[in-house]
Every structure is written in C-alpha cells, then in structure tokens.
Design a protein around this motif. Structure first.
Motif, mmCIF file in Angstrom:
data_model
loop_
_atom_site.group_PDB
_atom_site.id
_atom_site.type_symbol
_atom_site.label_atom_id
_atom_site.label_comp_id
_atom_site.label_asym_id
_atom_site.label_seq_id
_atom_site.Cartn_x
_atom_site.Cartn_y
_atom_site.Cartn_z
ATOM 1 N N SER A 232 0.821 -1.218 0.000
ATOM 2 C CA SER A 232 0.000 0.000 0.000
ATOM 3 C C SER A 232 0.851 1.263 0.000
ATOM 4 C CB SER A 232 -0.939 -0.005 1.204
ATOM 5 O OG SER A 232 -0.212 -0.190 2.411
ATOM 6 N N ASP A 233 1.839 1.316 -0.917
ATOM 7 C CA ASP A 233 2.688 2.492 -1.064
ATOM 8 C C ASP A 233 2.923 2.744 -2.549
ATOM 9 O OD1 ASP A 233 4.509 0.504 -1.810
ATOM 10 O OD2 ASP A 233 5.629 0.608 0.076
ATOM 11 N N ALA A 234 3.728 3.769 -2.855
ATOM 12 C CA ALA A 234 3.947 4.138 -4.253
ATOM 13 C C ALA A 234 4.625 3.020 -5.037
ATOM 14 C CB ALA A 234 4.766 5.417 -4.332
ATOM 15 N N ALA A 235 5.543 2.301 -4.393
ATOM 16 C CA ALA A 235 6.195 1.190 -5.084
ATOM 17 C C ALA A 235 5.175 0.121 -5.469
ATOM 18 C CB ALA A 235 7.287 0.590 -4.199
ATOM 19 N N GLY A 236 4.241 -0.150 -4.551
ATOM 20 C CA GLY A 236 3.167 -1.086 -4.869
ATOM 21 C C GLY A 236 2.316 -0.567 -6.008
ATOM 22 N N GLY A 237 2.077 0.733 -6.026
ATOM 23 C CA GLY A 237 1.301 1.324 -7.108
ATOM 24 C C GLY A 237 1.991 1.201 -8.456
ATOM 25 N N ARG A 238 3.321 1.366 -8.473
ATOM 26 C CA ARG A 238 4.060 1.204 -9.735
ATOM 27 C C ARG A 238 3.966 -0.241 -10.223
ATOM 28 N NH1 ARG A 238 7.391 4.921 -6.966
ATOM 29 N NH2 ARG A 238 8.773 3.290 -6.151
ATOM 30 N N GLU A 239 4.023 -1.174 -9.281
ATOM 31 C CA GLU A 239 3.847 -2.577 -9.657
ATOM 32 C C GLU A 239 2.447 -2.820 -10.227
ATOM 33 O OE1 GLU A 239 3.422 -6.974 -7.556
ATOM 34 O OE2 GLU A 239 4.403 -5.343 -6.432
ATOM 35 N N ALA A 240 1.444 -2.273 -9.548
ATOM 36 C CA ALA A 240 0.070 -2.433 -10.032
ATOM 37 C C ALA A 240 -0.108 -1.817 -11.408
ATOM 38 C CB ALA A 240 -0.899 -1.791 -9.038
ATOM 39 N N GLN A 260 -1.424 6.686 -2.204
ATOM 40 C CA GLN A 260 -0.046 6.293 -2.495
ATOM 41 C C GLN A 260 0.007 5.266 -3.626
ATOM 42 O OE1 GLN A 260 0.786 5.422 1.782
ATOM 43 N NE2 GLN A 260 2.680 6.546 1.397
ATOM 44 N N ILE A 261 -0.898 4.311 -3.615
ATOM 45 C CA ILE A 261 -0.978 3.374 -4.730
ATOM 46 C C ILE A 261 -1.335 4.130 -6.005
ATOM 47 C CG2 ILE A 261 -2.317 1.455 -5.707
ATOM 48 C CD1 ILE A 261 -2.460 0.246 -2.932
ATOM 49 N N ALA A 262 -2.267 5.078 -5.903
ATOM 50 C CA ALA A 262 -2.668 5.862 -7.079
ATOM 51 C C ALA A 262 -1.475 6.632 -7.644
ATOM 52 C CB ALA A 262 -3.795 6.818 -6.712
ATOM 53 N N MET A 263 -0.658 7.195 -6.774
ATOM 54 C CA MET A 263 0.528 7.920 -7.238
ATOM 55 C C MET A 263 1.454 6.975 -8.001
ATOM 56 S SD MET A 263 3.301 10.151 -5.018
ATOM 57 C CE MET A 263 3.657 8.809 -3.877
ATOM 58 N N ILE A 282 -7.446 7.853 -13.197
ATOM 59 C CA ILE A 282 -7.005 7.252 -11.934
ATOM 60 C C ILE A 282 -7.715 7.939 -10.764
ATOM 61 C CG2 ILE A 282 -5.017 6.822 -10.423
ATOM 62 C CD1 ILE A 282 -3.289 6.747 -12.956
ATOM 63 N N VAL A 283 -8.200 7.124 -9.839
ATOM 64 C CA VAL A 283 -8.889 7.623 -8.648
ATOM 65 C C VAL A 283 -8.223 7.033 -7.415
ATOM 66 C CG1 VAL A 283 -11.096 7.812 -7.431
ATOM 67 C CG2 VAL A 283 -11.062 7.698 -9.932
ATOM 68 N N GLY A 284 -8.035 7.854 -6.381
ATOM 69 C CA GLY A 284 -7.465 7.380 -5.118
ATOM 70 C C GLY A 284 -8.470 7.460 -3.989
ATOM 71 N N ILE A 285 -8.010 7.118 -2.813
ATOM 72 C CA ILE A 285 -8.784 7.265 -1.571
ATOM 73 C C ILE A 285 -7.823 7.736 -0.485
ATOM 74 C CG2 ILE A 285 -10.034 6.044 0.264
ATOM 75 C CD1 ILE A 285 -11.154 4.168 -1.846
ATOM 76 N N ASP A 286 -8.159 8.772 0.207
ATOM 77 C CA ASP A 286 -7.437 9.344 1.352
ATOM 78 C C ASP A 286 -7.478 10.877 1.345
ATOM 79 O OD1 ASP A 286 -6.638 7.036 2.650
ATOM 80 O OD2 ASP A 286 -4.665 6.983 1.732
ATOM 81 N N ASP A 287 -7.241 11.485 0.153
ATOM 82 C CA ASP A 287 -6.911 12.911 0.035
ATOM 83 C C ASP A 287 -5.679 13.201 0.892
ATOM 84 O OD1 ASP A 287 -7.209 15.443 -1.080
ATOM 85 O OD2 ASP A 287 -8.423 16.173 0.589
ATOM 86 N N LEU A 288 -4.640 12.436 0.625
ATOM 87 C CA LEU A 288 -3.403 12.489 1.398
ATOM 88 C C LEU A 288 -2.631 13.777 1.120
ATOM 89 C CD1 LEU A 288 -1.329 11.042 3.214
ATOM 90 C CD2 LEU A 288 -0.392 10.001 1.138
ATOM 91 N N PHE A 289 -2.359 14.536 2.178
ATOM 92 C CA PHE A 289 -1.554 15.758 2.068
ATOM 93 C C PHE A 289 -0.087 15.389 2.282
ATOM 94 C CE2 PHE A 289 0.648 19.347 3.958
ATOM 95 C CZ PHE A 289 0.343 20.360 3.059
ATOM 96 N N PRO A 290 0.821 15.899 1.429
ATOM 97 C CA PRO A 290 0.612 16.813 0.308
ATOM 98 C C PRO A 290 0.593 16.108 -1.046
ATOM 99 C CG PRO A 290 2.918 16.777 0.857
ATOM 100 C CD PRO A 290 2.257 15.738 1.733
ATOM 101 N N VAL A 291 0.244 14.826 -1.085
ATOM 102 C CA VAL A 291 0.344 14.056 -2.325
ATOM 103 C C VAL A 291 -0.752 14.402 -3.312
ATOM 104 C CG1 VAL A 291 0.227 11.730 -3.296
ATOM 105 C CG2 VAL A 291 1.569 12.156 -1.230
ATOM 106 N N ALA A 292 -2.022 14.288 -2.881
ATOM 107 C CA ALA A 292 -3.139 14.313 -3.830
ATOM 108 C C ALA A 292 -3.206 15.589 -4.652
ATOM 109 C CB ALA A 292 -4.451 14.090 -3.078
ATOM 110 N N ASP A 293 -3.029 16.738 -3.995
ATOM 111 C CA ASP A 293 -3.153 17.991 -4.740
ATOM 112 C C ASP A 293 -1.825 18.435 -5.359
ATOM 113 O OD1 ASP A 293 -1.917 18.604 -2.390
ATOM 114 O OD2 ASP A 293 -3.083 20.405 -1.970
ATOM 115 N N ALA A 294 -0.717 17.738 -5.047
ATOM 116 C CA ALA A 294 0.582 18.113 -5.598
ATOM 117 C C ALA A 294 0.919 17.336 -6.868
ATOM 118 C CB ALA A 294 1.679 17.885 -4.559
ATOM 119 N N LEU A 295 0.228 16.230 -7.102
ATOM 120 C CA LEU A 295 0.471 15.463 -8.316
ATOM 121 C C LEU A 295 0.042 16.262 -9.544
ATOM 122 C CD1 LEU A 295 -0.788 11.954 -7.132
ATOM 123 C CD2 LEU A 295 1.575 12.594 -7.635
ATOM 124 N N ASP A 296 0.622 15.906 -10.685
ATOM 125 C CA ASP A 296 0.270 16.563 -11.951
ATOM 126 C C ASP A 296 -0.144 15.497 -12.953
ATOM 127 O OD1 ASP A 296 -0.079 18.368 -13.988
ATOM 128 O OD2 ASP A 296 2.068 18.578 -14.439
#
Length: 350
Positions: A232-240, A260-263, A282-296
């Motif tokens: 459940s982190d960015a590395a897992g998301g890249r694998e997914a 993080q998976i979404a990222m 792509i849709v995530g869940i959390d609204d994780l600060f500062p990830v969700a609004d900082a992604l492009d």
C-alpha cells in the motif's frame, strides 16, 4: 411544568436521561446546556434548567467527582502519530472537541508495538486521565488492552475484537469505495480495474467488497485479472500500474485503495507513455496531504473523515465520562467520506 419521573430504579436520584426525556431533548443536549460547553438555543437551555431543578438533578460529573477526582485530561494513544498525516487530523478533531469542554489531550505513540501500548495505557492511568482514546492509522480490529472495566474508552479508526463492547468510530468503507467508483462510472468508463493493498484489514475487505458490488450493479465486469494486490505504497502502485496498463486490453480507469498506490499507478502510466487522464483515468482514496493535490494532474480522490472521527471520538468519550448517554457501548459508528474531484479523471477515449 409538572415533571414526574419514576426514580426508584436508580436509587431515587434523577439521571441526565430523565432530564432529557422530560425536556424532550437528547442527553447530549442536556450535558451541553448544563455545562455551557456549546451553544444551545436559549429557550431550550431554559427548559432544560427548569426540568433539572424540578427533578433535583445533580450532574453526574459532581457525583463522579466525589468517587474519583477528575483531572480534565484525556489520553490519546496512537500507533503512528508522528509518521502519518492522518493522525494529525484525528488529533486536531479530538483536541478541538476537548477544548470546547475544557479538556486537554495528552498524546503518545506506540509505533505499532503492542507491548509499548500496554505500558503506555498503564502510564496514562497512573496520570489519572479521565478516559482514553485509542487510534489506529487505518480501519482495523484492535484487541482489548489490560485495563480496569470502569475506564471510559473509545476507539478511533478501529473496531473492537469480538466480545469487547466499547464505543468505536470508523470510516464508512462501502460509501467511500462507492464514491471512488462513481466518478469513472459517471463519465462513461466500462473498463475499470482495482488496485488494492495486500494487507488484510477491515478497510481492505470493506472497500474491495463495495467496489465489486458497485461495479456489478452498474453492469461493469471486474474480472480477477483486473484486481491486483500490492503493497500500500507508491512502489506497490508502480507494480500495479505495470501489471494493469502494460497490456493490449488495458483498462480505461483504475480505482486505487489509497492515494499512495494511485501515485505509483500514475508513475507507471508515465513510464509506459500513457497520459493521465487522456489515456487512463485514476482515482485514489485518502486525500493524502501533500500528495493528492501536488500530483500533476491533481488526483481525484475520496477524503477520509479523520478529523470528524477525532471529534466524534472525543465527544462520545466525554459524554460517557459525564453520563450524558444511555446508549449501550458496542456499536461501531461509521462516518462518510467526501469526494474531492481534481483532474485525473476524464471520459474514456475508446
């Protein structure tokens, strides 16, 4: 007003529930009116005061104060307070609710160590805290710590193990997953995948079941090869992302267990030369600060009710301490999430 209550069942002393019943309000409203901790309509407050006087009601905090000295301090024990942004939101909600009722919050962290948690519970009780809030960094089961049965306790973002009847508040995982699926469905996506965590928890099971149900109700198939379980982190998301998007029949949208998976899925899409959201949404869940609004582009996601859970937990705990609720403990209260739409979702191009 002629208030008349049969008080024989509890030793002839009126209880806060008696005042509430005669005044036609909730026990919590009575507590707030008598303490002045919150704004209560002046007419309602006066009615409550009149009923309390007629019944000879003495606030439970006075009676309990004779039995056990109140300190005005509540203990908060979290498993990952310093290392997750979610904990800060939970603490903020609990702290604000406590200050409204003249209560301070004492915060400690266990780093997920059960032995440390048991030791911290003992140290908190040695400081004579009035009650305990036990919090987790995601919705999961929690075993009962070693403590006296009369210590008021509320769980936040966690549910009690079977047999432990205690107040608890968690996110409404089904509603949250439904919100995450709603956006791509609304925009016309029919080829949808789900990237979830390989952790087994109430959160993962609840969201997975809801995703299957929502997509099924919409007539959208979710075959097994479009569900991937990863860290459940960015590395897992890249694998997914690599497993879901590097194929001829790739989905047009991916719903993710967390941000993080979404990222990581977004990063995998970029490595494959795919544009978000033109080629894949792509849709995530959390609204994780500062990830969700900082992604492009900014990530469309579902904000979890962390601050609201902290507030609910503190309010329920203080109501228990004040005797302001007659509801039996044991029900797990669920709070809804909130959809935050940004730019990572668009109508499918195929």
């Amino acid at each position: 007003m002629g208030a008349d209550v049969d008080q024989r069942a509890h030793g002839g002393r009126a209880r806060i529930s008696d005042v509430a019943r005669v005044a036609g309000v909730s026990p919590t409203t009575v507590s707030h009116a008598l303490s002045g901790a919150r704004s209560v309509n002046a007419q309602t407050r006066e009615r409550i005061l009149v009923v309390a006087r007629e019944l000879g009601y003495a606030p439970d905090r006075v009676a309990s104060g004779l039995r056990r000295q109140r300190t005005g301090i509540v203990g908060f024990i979290g498993d990952h307070v310093a290392t997750t942004p979610f904990a800060g939101r939970i603490i903020a909600g609990a702290r604000a609710a406590g200050l409204e009722r003249d209560v301070l919050l004492l915060v400690v962290e266990t780093e997920g160590d059960e032995a440390e948690e048991s030791a911290l519970v003992d140290r908190m009780l040695a400081q004579r805290v009035d009650g305990l809030l036990l919090a987790r960094n995601y919705n999961q089961r929690i075993a009962r710590p070693r403590l006296s049965a009369d210590v008021p306790i509320v769980l936040i973002d966690a549910a009690p193990d079977p047999g432990w009847h205690v107040d608890a508040v968690v996110p409404d995982e089904a509603q949250i997953a439904a919100l995450a699926c709603e956006v791509p469905l609304r925009l016309g996506h029919r080829e949808i995948a789900y990237a979830t965590t390989n952790d087994d928890s109430r959160a993962s099971r609840g969201r997975a079941l809801a995703v299957r149900t929502i997509l099924g109700d919409a007539g959208v198939a979710l075959p097994d090869d479009r569900i991937v379980h990863v860290a459940s982190d960015a590395a897992g998301g890249r694998e997914a992302g690599a497993r879901l998007l590097d194929r001829a029949d790739r989905p047009t949208a991916v719903v993710c267990f967390n941000d993080q998976i979404a990222m990581g899925v977004m990063q995998a899409a970029g490595r494959l030369g795919l544009r978000v959201p033109e080629d894949v949404s792509i849709v995530g869940i959390d609204d994780l600060f500062p990830v969700a609004d900082a992604l492009d582009p900014g990530l469309t996601t579902v904000a979890l009710p962390h601050e609201q859970m902290g507030r609910w937990g503190m309010e329920r705990l203080l109501d228990r301490i004040d005797g302001a609720t007659d509801e039996r403990p044991g029900r797990v209260h669920q709070l809804p999430g909130r959809l935050v739409e940004r730019a990572s979702v668009a109508p499918p191009t195929r």
